[in-house]
Design a protein around this motif. Sequence first.
Motif, PDB file in Angstrom:
ATOM      1  N   TYR A   1      31.974  39.591  35.428  1.00 18.89           N
ATOM      2  CA  TYR A   1      32.216  40.222  36.733  1.00 18.89           C
ATOM      3  C   TYR A   1      33.706  40.502  36.861  1.00 18.89           C
ATOM      4  O   TYR A   1      34.535  39.955  36.126  1.00 18.89           O
ATOM      5  CB  TYR A   1      31.765  39.321  37.885  1.00 18.89           C
ATOM      6  CG  TYR A   1      32.390  37.942  37.870  1.00 18.89           C
ATOM      7  CD1 TYR A   1      33.619  37.690  38.493  1.00 18.89           C
ATOM      8  CD2 TYR A   1      31.757  36.873  37.229  1.00 18.89           C
ATOM      9  CE1 TYR A   1      34.197  36.438  38.474  1.00 18.89           C
ATOM     10  CE2 TYR A   1      32.328  35.615  37.200  1.00 18.89           C
ATOM     11  CZ  TYR A   1      33.548  35.400  37.829  1.00 18.89           C
ATOM     12  OH  TYR A   1      34.108  34.155  37.799  1.00 18.89           O
ATOM     13  N   ASP A   2      34.053  41.380  37.807  1.00 18.09           N
ATOM     14  CA  ASP A   2      35.449  41.717  38.044  1.00 18.09           C
ATOM     15  C   ASP A   2      36.084  40.644  38.922  1.00 18.09           C
ATOM     16  O   ASP A   2      35.456  40.131  39.852  1.00 18.09           O
ATOM     17  CB  ASP A   2      35.552  43.083  38.732  1.00 18.09           C
ATOM     18  CG  ASP A   2      36.926  43.712  38.580  1.00 18.09           C
ATOM     19  OD1 ASP A   2      37.847  42.997  38.151  1.00 18.09           O
ATOM     20  OD2 ASP A   2      37.070  44.909  38.896  1.00 18.09           O
ATOM     21  N   ILE A   3      37.333  40.313  38.642  1.00 19.14           N
ATOM     22  CA  ILE A   3      38.021  39.258  39.369  1.00 19.14           C
ATOM     23  C   ILE A   3      38.269  39.644  40.820  1.00 19.14           C
ATOM     24  O   ILE A   3      38.110  38.859  41.734  1.00 19.14           O
ATOM     25  CB  ILE A   3      39.354  38.916  38.677  1.00 19.14           C
ATOM     26  CG1 ILE A   3      39.068  38.130  37.396  1.00 19.14           C
ATOM     27  CG2 ILE A   3      40.251  38.090  39.578  1.00 19.14           C
ATOM     28  CD1 ILE A   3      38.483  36.765  37.623  1.00 19.14           C
TER      29      ILE A   3
ATOM     30  N   THR B   1      41.296  32.582  41.850  1.00 20.54           N
ATOM     31  CA  THR B   1      40.620  32.195  40.614  1.00 20.54           C
ATOM     32  C   THR B   1      40.808  30.694  40.392  1.00 20.54           C
ATOM     33  O   THR B   1      41.502  30.017  41.130  1.00 20.54           O
ATOM     34  CB  THR B   1      41.180  32.963  39.410  1.00 20.54           C
ATOM     35  OG1 THR B   1      42.517  32.487  39.129  1.00 20.54           O
ATOM     36  CG2 THR B   1      41.224  34.452  39.680  1.00 20.54           C
TER      37      THR B   1
ATOM     38  N   ILE C   1      36.959  40.880  32.004  1.00 16.57           N
ATOM     39  CA  ILE C   1      35.782  41.212  32.810  1.00 16.57           C
ATOM     40  C   ILE C   1      34.505  40.992  31.996  1.00 16.57           C
ATOM     41  O   ILE C   1      33.524  40.430  32.486  1.00 16.57           O
ATOM     42  CB  ILE C   1      35.874  42.664  33.309  1.00 16.57           C
ATOM     43  CG1 ILE C   1      37.024  42.806  34.319  1.00 16.57           C
ATOM     44  CG2 ILE C   1      34.557  43.105  33.956  1.00 16.57           C
ATOM     45  CD1 ILE C   1      37.352  44.242  34.677  1.00 16.57           C
ATOM     46  N   SER C   2      34.537  41.409  30.731  1.00 16.84           N
ATOM     47  CA  SER C   2      33.384  41.227  29.858  1.00 16.84           C
ATOM     48  C   SER C   2      33.084  39.745  29.643  1.00 16.84           C
ATOM     49  O   SER C   2      31.933  39.311  29.639  1.00 16.84           O
ATOM     50  CB  SER C   2      33.640  41.914  28.521  1.00 16.84           C
ATOM     51  OG  SER C   2      32.629  41.614  27.587  1.00 16.84           O
TER      52      SER C   2
ATOM     53  N   ASP D   1      42.299  43.752  30.379  1.00 18.00           N
ATOM     54  CA  ASP D   1      41.505  43.377  31.553  1.00 18.00           C
ATOM     55  C   ASP D   1      40.013  43.577  31.295  1.00 18.00           C
ATOM     56  O   ASP D   1      39.185  42.829  31.816  1.00 18.00           O
ATOM     57  CB  ASP D   1      41.960  44.148  32.787  1.00 18.00           C
ATOM     58  CG  ASP D   1      41.930  45.663  32.598  1.00 18.00           C
ATOM     59  OD1 ASP D   1      41.707  46.127  31.463  1.00 18.00           O
ATOM     60  OD2 ASP D   1      42.130  46.378  33.591  1.00 18.00           O
ATOM     61  N   THR D   2      39.664  44.554  30.462  1.00 16.45           N
ATOM     62  CA  THR D   2      38.254  44.783  30.145  1.00 16.45           C
ATOM     63  C   THR D   2      37.670  43.607  29.361  1.00 16.45           C
ATOM     64  O   THR D   2      36.491  43.280  29.508  1.00 16.45           O
ATOM     65  CB  THR D   2      38.074  46.083  29.346  1.00 16.45           C
ATOM     66  OG1 THR D   2      38.965  46.075  28.214  1.00 16.45           O
ATOM     67  CG2 THR D   2      38.382  47.301  30.207  1.00 16.45           C
TER      68      THR D   2
END
Length: 376
Positions: A232-234, A239, A227-228, A223-224
């Motif tokens: 931004y974080d979902i 989506t 996000i990278s 997940d990182t």
Amino acid sequence: MGTAYTPGLAVSANTVVLKTRRLPIKGEVLVSEGETVEPDSVVARALLPGILQTVRAAQLLGVEPKQLPEFVKVKAGDAVEKDQVLAETKGFLGLFRGVCKSPIKGTVELISPVTGHIGVREPPTVIDVRAYVQGRVVKVLPQEGAVIETQGAFIQGIFGVGGERRGVLKVLVQGPDKVLTAAHITPDVQGKVLVGGAAVEKEAFLKAGELGAVGIVAGGMRDTDLISYLGYDIGVAITGTEDIPLTIILTEGFGTIRMANRTFRLLQALEGKTASINGATQIRAGVIRPEIVVPLQDPSALPESPPSAETQQLEIGTPIRIIREPYFGKLGRVVELPPELVEIESGTHARVLKAELDDGTVAVVPRANVEIIAEG
């Protein structure tokens, strides 16, 4: 009653898929019922009106608003170019002329002797809705769109990002437990939907995007890394509208999670065929799953579809996937099914289950927050 029926992700080698293709605003439907369409066929079109630009013509010319009609060179409905003269005064002896020009390319919409303004509207934005899949129009939605029917393979994922795309499936790993790395990505991936196994590394999907791949399907990813990549974080929003060069679909969850054997085998059997993919996901009310659709003329050579998870019953030992936070995407097995209602975090009461997750954690979650997964 201590039982529940919990559907899982659809994985089918041969099923009928109906896709509703709808405009965001009223428009014109360009297809008719019974018509055969290709993925790129435009089934409906709408025109989003452009912005109206107001030009203070009387003020620029130095005349009274009521005098404006005497000096205009255009009329309502005329198409004009940027910097085209809309109105002008002759001045004194040809000197000191007042000139009013259009600030944009567009259409003259109004000339007002009350305000002294000329309104020029920008060209409309054309909104096209395409068929997305090869198939047949089975229903027309007047002024809105159409329903397209196709038959073939259909695979749902647990999470995805990126919108609708189309490309040829290409399997790059030897098994469902293998990780897709940058070393697997070769220059011939342009226009392809790439299939990995247990996970896809960040360097792999970055390289794939640079080389023109249109999608990646894998069991999981960190997940990182996502996000990278997005910046931004979902969160929990829907989506599918991300501005990224390729669509990513995860079939199992976040982390390194072996892709289900039957999913991998089906994707292997479909290699070389054109797939329509969509990463759009919504994990709260009104669940939307990312998907892979492969229309087929003859699906008889494909692996047999797994039995529907909707007929399976939660019981001790049932393999499950959690589909809500804080354990979203985690796999495990049911170890206890308490019959009584339990107060959950939202303050409501619901039936829960205890599950031992693959990492050894024992989690208590509402039964509505899990889905049964087929083994094998």
